[in-house]
Enzyme design. Structure first.
Site, PDB file in Angstrom:
ATOM      1  N   VAL A 133      26.176 -46.592 -12.667  1.00  0.00           N
ATOM      2  CA  VAL A 133      26.648 -45.434 -13.438  1.00  0.00           C
ATOM      3  C   VAL A 133      26.881 -45.800 -14.913  1.00  0.00           C
ATOM      4  CG1 VAL A 133      28.564 -43.786 -13.647  1.00  0.00           C
ATOM      5  CG2 VAL A 133      27.745 -44.449 -11.394  1.00  0.00           C
ATOM      6  N   ASN A 177      36.739 -48.286 -12.323  1.00  0.00           N
ATOM      7  CA  ASN A 177      36.909 -47.641 -13.642  1.00  0.00           C
ATOM      8  C   ASN A 177      38.357 -47.852 -14.112  1.00  0.00           C
ATOM      9  OD1 ASN A 177      38.544 -45.306 -12.600  1.00  0.00           O
ATOM     10  ND2 ASN A 177      36.619 -44.927 -11.502  1.00  0.00           N
ATOM     11  N   SER A 199      28.659 -52.818 -13.868  1.00  0.00           N
ATOM     12  CA  SER A 199      28.217 -51.979 -15.004  1.00  0.00           C
ATOM     13  C   SER A 199      26.748 -51.556 -14.977  1.00  0.00           C
ATOM     14  CB  SER A 199      28.499 -52.644 -16.372  1.00  0.00           C
ATOM     15  OG  SER A 199      29.867 -52.581 -16.703  1.00  0.00           O
ATOM     16  N   ILE A 237      27.680 -55.219  -0.412  1.00  0.00           N
ATOM     17  CA  ILE A 237      28.786 -56.169  -0.612  1.00  0.00           C
ATOM     18  C   ILE A 237      29.924 -55.947   0.386  1.00  0.00           C
ATOM     19  CG2 ILE A 237      30.127 -54.895  -2.349  1.00  0.00           C
ATOM     20  CD1 ILE A 237      30.227 -57.605  -3.937  1.00  0.00           C
ATOM     21  N   GLY A 285      28.946 -45.195  -6.192  1.00  0.00           N
ATOM     22  CA  GLY A 285      28.383 -46.543  -6.234  1.00  0.00           C
ATOM     23  C   GLY A 285      29.134 -47.520  -5.346  1.00  0.00           C
ATOM     24  N   VAL A 286      29.268 -48.726  -5.838  1.00  0.00           N
ATOM     25  CA  VAL A 286      29.896 -49.772  -5.037  1.00  0.00           C
ATOM     26  C   VAL A 286      31.389 -49.482  -4.836  1.00  0.00           C
ATOM     27  CG1 VAL A 286      30.335 -51.374  -6.958  1.00  0.00           C
ATOM     28  CG2 VAL A 286      29.916 -52.271  -4.685  1.00  0.00           C
ATOM     29  N   ASP A 287      32.004 -48.829  -5.810  1.00  0.00           N
ATOM     30  CA  ASP A 287      33.423 -48.451  -5.714  1.00  0.00           C
ATOM     31  C   ASP A 287      33.635 -47.525  -4.502  1.00  0.00           C
ATOM     32  OD1 ASP A 287      36.064 -48.196  -6.428  1.00  0.00           O
ATOM     33  OD2 ASP A 287      35.715 -47.088  -8.289  1.00  0.00           O
TER      34      ASP A 287
HETATM   35  N1  AR6 Z   1      26.918 -53.306  -2.518  1.00  0.00           N
HETATM   36  C1  AR6 Z   1      26.497 -53.973  -3.617  1.00  0.00           C
HETATM   37  N2  AR6 Z   1      26.105 -53.362  -4.748  1.00  0.00           N
HETATM   38  C2  AR6 Z   1      26.137 -52.009  -4.772  1.00  0.00           C
HETATM   39  C3  AR6 Z   1      26.569 -51.230  -3.670  1.00  0.00           C
HETATM   40  C4  AR6 Z   1      26.975 -51.938  -2.493  1.00  0.00           C
HETATM   41  N3  AR6 Z   1      27.400 -51.300  -1.415  1.00  0.00           N
HETATM   42  N4  AR6 Z   1      26.465 -49.912  -4.011  1.00  0.00           N
HETATM   43  C5  AR6 Z   1      25.989 -49.869  -5.276  1.00  0.00           C
HETATM   44  N5  AR6 Z   1      25.787 -51.118  -5.729  1.00  0.00           N
HETATM   45  P1  AR6 Z   1      28.035 -48.840  -9.918  1.00  0.00           P
HETATM   46  P2  AR6 Z   1      29.178 -49.389 -12.591  1.00  0.00           P
HETATM   47  C6  AR6 Z   1      25.264 -51.584  -7.044  1.00  0.00           C
HETATM   48  O1  AR6 Z   1      27.503 -47.531 -10.365  1.00  0.00           O
HETATM   49  O2  AR6 Z   1      27.840 -49.249 -13.203  1.00  0.00           O
HETATM   50  C7  AR6 Z   1      31.900 -45.837 -10.083  1.00  0.00           C
HETATM   51  O3  AR6 Z   1      31.940 -44.444  -9.917  1.00  0.00           O
HETATM   52  C8  AR6 Z   1      24.496 -50.604  -7.888  1.00  0.00           C
HETATM   53  O4  AR6 Z   1      23.153 -50.523  -7.436  1.00  0.00           O
HETATM   54  O5  AR6 Z   1      28.671 -48.911  -8.574  1.00  0.00           O
HETATM   55  O6  AR6 Z   1      30.023 -50.562 -12.961  1.00  0.00           O
HETATM   56  C9  AR6 Z   1      33.218 -46.411 -10.574  1.00  0.00           C
HETATM   57  O7  AR6 Z   1      34.323 -45.692 -10.085  1.00  0.00           O
HETATM   58  C10 AR6 Z   1      24.601 -51.270  -9.252  1.00  0.00           C
HETATM   59  O8  AR6 Z   1      23.613 -52.289  -9.387  1.00  0.00           O
HETATM   60  O9  AR6 Z   1      29.143 -49.415 -10.964  1.00  0.00           O
HETATM   61  C11 AR6 Z   1      33.109 -46.302 -12.052  1.00  0.00           C
HETATM   62  O10 AR6 Z   1      33.515 -45.027 -12.508  1.00  0.00           O
HETATM   63  C12 AR6 Z   1      25.966 -51.955  -9.218  1.00  0.00           C
HETATM   64  O11 AR6 Z   1      26.379 -51.923  -7.844  1.00  0.00           O
HETATM   65  C13 AR6 Z   1      31.645 -46.501 -12.309  1.00  0.00           C
HETATM   66  O12 AR6 Z   1      30.976 -46.127 -11.104  1.00  0.00           O
HETATM   67  C14 AR6 Z   1      27.010 -51.275 -10.063  1.00  0.00           C
HETATM   68  O13 AR6 Z   1      26.834 -49.866 -10.009  1.00  0.00           O
HETATM   69  C15 AR6 Z   1      31.325 -47.940 -12.591  1.00  0.00           C
HETATM   70  O14 AR6 Z   1      29.958 -48.058 -12.906  1.00  0.00           O
END
Ligand code: AR6
Length: 173
Positions: A126, A29, A123, A16, A37-39
Protein backbone atom coordinates in the site's frame (compact mmCIF):
# COMPACT_ATOMS: atom_id res chain seq x y z
CA UNK A 1 21.22 -17.57 2.30
CA UNK A 2 24.00 -15.64 3.90
CA UNK A 3 25.71 -16.54 7.15
CA UNK A 4 27.54 -13.98 9.24
CA UNK A 5 28.88 -15.37 12.50
CA UNK A 6 26.04 -17.45 13.90
CA UNK A 7 23.36 -15.40 12.11
CA UNK A 8 21.69 -16.89 9.05
CA UNK A 9 19.94 -14.38 6.81
CA UNK A 10 17.58 -15.92 4.30
CA UNK A 11 14.64 -15.15 2.06
CA UNK A 12 11.60 -17.29 1.31
CA UNK A 13 8.29 -16.81 -0.43
CA UNK A 14 5.26 -17.25 1.80
CA UNK A 15 2.77 -15.96 4.31
CA UNK A 16 4.51 -14.49 7.36
CA UNK A 17 1.67 -15.49 9.68
CA UNK A 18 2.76 -19.13 9.21
CA UNK A 19 6.34 -18.52 10.31
CA UNK A 20 7.73 -20.50 13.20
CA UNK A 21 10.01 -17.86 14.70
CA UNK A 22 10.29 -15.97 18.00
CA UNK A 23 8.87 -12.79 16.50
CA UNK A 24 7.29 -11.66 13.28
CA UNK A 25 7.31 -8.07 12.10
CA UNK A 26 4.15 -6.35 10.89
CA UNK A 27 3.98 -3.48 8.39
CA UNK A 28 1.71 -1.24 10.44
CA UNK A 29 0.54 2.38 10.21
CA UNK A 30 1.16 5.30 12.61
CA UNK A 31 -2.25 4.87 14.22
CA UNK A 32 -1.62 1.16 14.84
CA UNK A 33 -5.18 0.88 13.59
CA UNK A 34 -4.89 -2.31 11.58
CA UNK A 35 -5.50 -2.33 7.86
CA UNK A 36 -5.04 -4.45 4.76
CA UNK A 37 -2.03 -6.35 3.43
CA UNK A 38 0.23 -8.06 5.91
CA UNK A 39 -1.25 -6.01 8.78
CA UNK A 40 -4.73 -7.39 8.08
CA UNK A 41 -3.38 -10.93 7.74
CA UNK A 42 -1.47 -10.75 11.05
CA UNK A 43 -4.43 -9.36 13.00
CA UNK A 44 -6.79 -11.96 11.50
CA UNK A 45 -4.46 -14.84 12.27
CA UNK A 46 -3.34 -13.53 15.67
CA UNK A 47 -6.82 -12.70 16.91
CA UNK A 48 -8.22 -9.73 18.87
CA UNK A 49 -5.63 -9.77 21.66
CA UNK A 50 -3.12 -7.98 19.40
CA UNK A 51 -5.36 -4.97 18.86
CA UNK A 52 -6.44 -4.96 22.50
CA UNK A 53 -2.80 -4.80 23.61
CA UNK A 54 -1.91 -2.14 21.04
CA UNK A 55 -4.80 0.05 22.22
CA UNK A 56 -3.99 -0.46 25.89
CA UNK A 57 -0.26 0.22 25.64
CA UNK A 58 0.39 2.61 22.78
CA UNK A 59 -1.10 5.84 21.43
CA UNK A 60 0.41 5.24 18.03
CA UNK A 61 3.87 4.85 16.55
CA UNK A 62 5.79 7.37 14.42
CA UNK A 63 7.08 6.46 10.97
CA UNK A 64 10.45 4.75 11.26
CA UNK A 65 9.71 3.26 14.66
CA UNK A 66 8.15 0.09 16.06
CA UNK A 67 6.26 -1.29 19.05
CA UNK A 68 5.87 -4.85 20.34
CA UNK A 69 2.93 -6.99 21.49
CA UNK A 70 2.25 -10.62 22.20
CA UNK A 71 1.26 -12.75 19.23
CA UNK A 72 -2.13 -14.19 20.25
CA UNK A 73 -2.91 -17.31 18.22
CA UNK A 74 0.24 -17.12 16.10
CA UNK A 75 3.07 -19.51 16.76
CA UNK A 76 5.49 -16.60 17.25
CA UNK A 77 5.92 -15.21 20.78
CA UNK A 78 5.78 -11.57 19.73
CA UNK A 79 4.61 -9.33 16.93
CA UNK A 80 6.66 -6.22 16.27
CA UNK A 81 4.53 -3.54 14.62
CA UNK A 82 6.89 -1.42 12.51
CA UNK A 83 5.81 1.67 10.63
CA UNK A 84 7.53 2.17 7.30
CA UNK A 85 7.28 5.36 5.23
CA UNK A 86 4.84 6.06 2.43
CA UNK A 87 6.88 6.43 -0.77
CA UNK A 88 6.68 9.89 -2.34
CA UNK A 89 9.69 10.45 -4.60
CA UNK A 90 12.66 9.48 -2.47
CA UNK A 91 13.32 13.06 -1.35
CA UNK A 92 11.37 12.81 1.90
CA UNK A 93 13.82 10.70 3.91
CA UNK A 94 12.01 7.55 2.88
CA UNK A 95 15.19 5.43 2.91
CA UNK A 96 16.18 6.72 6.34
CA UNK A 97 12.73 6.00 7.75
CA UNK A 98 12.60 2.55 6.21
CA UNK A 99 16.06 1.63 7.57
CA UNK A 100 15.01 2.93 10.96
CA UNK A 101 11.86 0.75 10.95
CA UNK A 102 14.07 -2.34 10.46
CA UNK A 103 16.60 -1.19 13.03
CA UNK A 104 13.99 -0.45 15.71
CA UNK A 105 12.40 -3.84 15.07
CA UNK A 106 15.74 -5.57 15.56
CA UNK A 107 16.36 -3.60 18.76
CA UNK A 108 12.99 -4.65 20.18
CA UNK A 109 13.60 -8.27 19.19
CA UNK A 110 17.00 -8.18 20.88
CA UNK A 111 15.57 -6.58 24.06
CA UNK A 112 12.95 -9.33 24.26
CA UNK A 113 15.47 -12.13 23.88
CA UNK A 114 14.34 -13.22 20.43
CA UNK A 115 16.80 -15.33 18.47
CA UNK A 116 14.74 -15.70 15.30
CA UNK A 117 12.79 -12.99 13.48
CA UNK A 118 10.81 -12.75 10.25
CA UNK A 119 10.30 -9.55 8.26
CA UNK A 120 7.90 -8.77 5.43
CA UNK A 121 8.91 -6.27 2.73
CA UNK A 122 7.81 -3.25 4.76
CA UNK A 123 6.33 -0.32 2.76
CA UNK A 124 6.32 -2.14 -0.59
CA UNK A 125 2.56 -2.72 -0.75
CA UNK A 126 0.00 0.00 0.00
CA UNK A 127 2.82 2.44 0.83
CA UNK A 128 4.28 2.13 -2.68
CA UNK A 129 8.01 1.91 -1.93
CA UNK A 130 9.82 0.57 -5.02
CA UNK A 131 10.60 -3.07 -4.30
CA UNK A 132 14.23 -3.15 -5.41
CA UNK A 133 15.20 -0.02 -3.45
CA UNK A 134 13.31 -1.26 -0.41
CA UNK A 135 15.18 -4.58 -0.54
CA UNK A 136 18.53 -2.75 -0.56
CA UNK A 137 17.54 -0.68 2.44
CA UNK A 138 16.22 -3.70 4.34
CA UNK A 139 19.28 -5.88 3.74
CA UNK A 140 21.70 -3.03 4.51
CA UNK A 141 19.88 -2.26 7.76
CA UNK A 142 19.98 -5.90 8.86
CA UNK A 143 23.68 -6.29 7.99
CA UNK A 144 24.57 -3.10 9.85
CA UNK A 145 22.66 -4.29 12.92
CA UNK A 146 24.23 -7.72 13.12
CA UNK A 147 27.70 -6.20 12.90
CA UNK A 148 27.04 -4.65 16.30
CA UNK A 149 24.91 -7.50 17.68
CA UNK A 150 25.76 -11.07 16.68
CA UNK A 151 23.08 -12.71 18.88
CA UNK A 152 20.39 -13.57 16.31
CA UNK A 153 20.30 -17.11 14.94
CA UNK A 154 18.01 -16.49 12.00
CA UNK A 155 16.67 -13.43 10.22
CA UNK A 156 14.19 -14.30 7.48
CA UNK A 157 12.67 -12.09 4.83
CA UNK A 158 9.28 -13.58 4.01
CA UNK A 159 8.19 -12.30 0.63
CA UNK A 160 4.62 -12.61 -0.48
CA UNK A 161 5.14 -12.33 -4.23
CA UNK A 162 7.56 -13.98 -6.64
CA UNK A 163 8.94 -10.63 -7.85
CA UNK A 164 10.08 -9.66 -4.36
CA UNK A 165 11.60 -13.08 -3.81
CA UNK A 166 13.61 -12.77 -7.04
CA UNK A 167 14.94 -9.38 -5.95
CA UNK A 168 16.04 -10.67 -2.53
CA UNK A 169 17.57 -13.80 -4.04
CA UNK A 170 19.98 -11.63 -6.03
CA UNK A 171 21.47 -10.36 -2.79
CA UNK A 172 20.93 -13.42 -0.58
CA UNK A 173 21.53 -16.23 -3.06
N1 AR6 B 1 2.92 -12.36 4.49
C1 AR6 B 1 4.02 -11.71 4.02
N2 AR6 B 1 3.95 -10.60 3.26
C2 AR6 B 1 2.73 -10.12 2.95
C3 AR6 B 1 1.53 -10.73 3.40
C4 AR6 B 1 1.66 -11.91 4.21
N3 AR6 B 1 0.60 -12.54 4.68
N4 AR6 B 1 0.47 -10.01 2.91
C5 AR6 B 1 0.99 -9.00 2.18
N5 AR6 B 1 2.34 -9.07 2.20
P1 AR6 B 1 1.54 -3.90 2.89
P2 AR6 B 1 2.89 -1.35 3.54
C6 AR6 B 1 3.35 -8.19 1.55
O1 AR6 B 1 0.60 -3.22 1.97
O2 AR6 B 1 3.20 -1.14 2.11
C7 AR6 B 1 -1.72 -1.65 5.77
O3 AR6 B 1 -3.05 -1.32 5.51
C8 AR6 B 1 2.89 -7.32 0.40
O4 AR6 B 1 2.85 -8.09 -0.80
O5 AR6 B 1 0.99 -4.95 3.79
O6 AR6 B 1 3.98 -1.17 4.55
C9 AR6 B 1 -1.20 -1.02 7.06
O7 AR6 B 1 -2.21 -0.90 8.03
C10 AR6 B 1 4.01 -6.29 0.38
O8 AR6 B 1 5.14 -6.79 -0.34
O9 AR6 B 1 2.30 -2.84 3.86
C11 AR6 B 1 -0.72 0.31 6.62
O10 AR6 B 1 -1.76 1.26 6.59
C12 AR6 B 1 4.41 -6.16 1.84
O11 AR6 B 1 3.79 -7.26 2.52
C13 AR6 B 1 -0.22 0.06 5.23
O12 AR6 B 1 -0.92 -1.09 4.76
C14 AR6 B 1 3.96 -4.87 2.49
O13 AR6 B 1 2.69 -4.50 1.99
C15 AR6 B 1 1.25 -0.26 5.22
O14 AR6 B 1 1.69 -0.41 3.89
Amino acid sequence: MLQIGQTIIECVQGDITKENVDCIVNAANEHLAGGGGVDGAIHRAGGPSLMAELKAKYKGCPTGSAVITGAGNLSAKYVIHAVGPRWKDGLYHEAEHLASAYQKSLELAKEHGCKTIAFPAISTGVYGYPKEEAAHVAIRAVLAFIKTYPGFEKIRFVLFDAESLTIYQKYLP
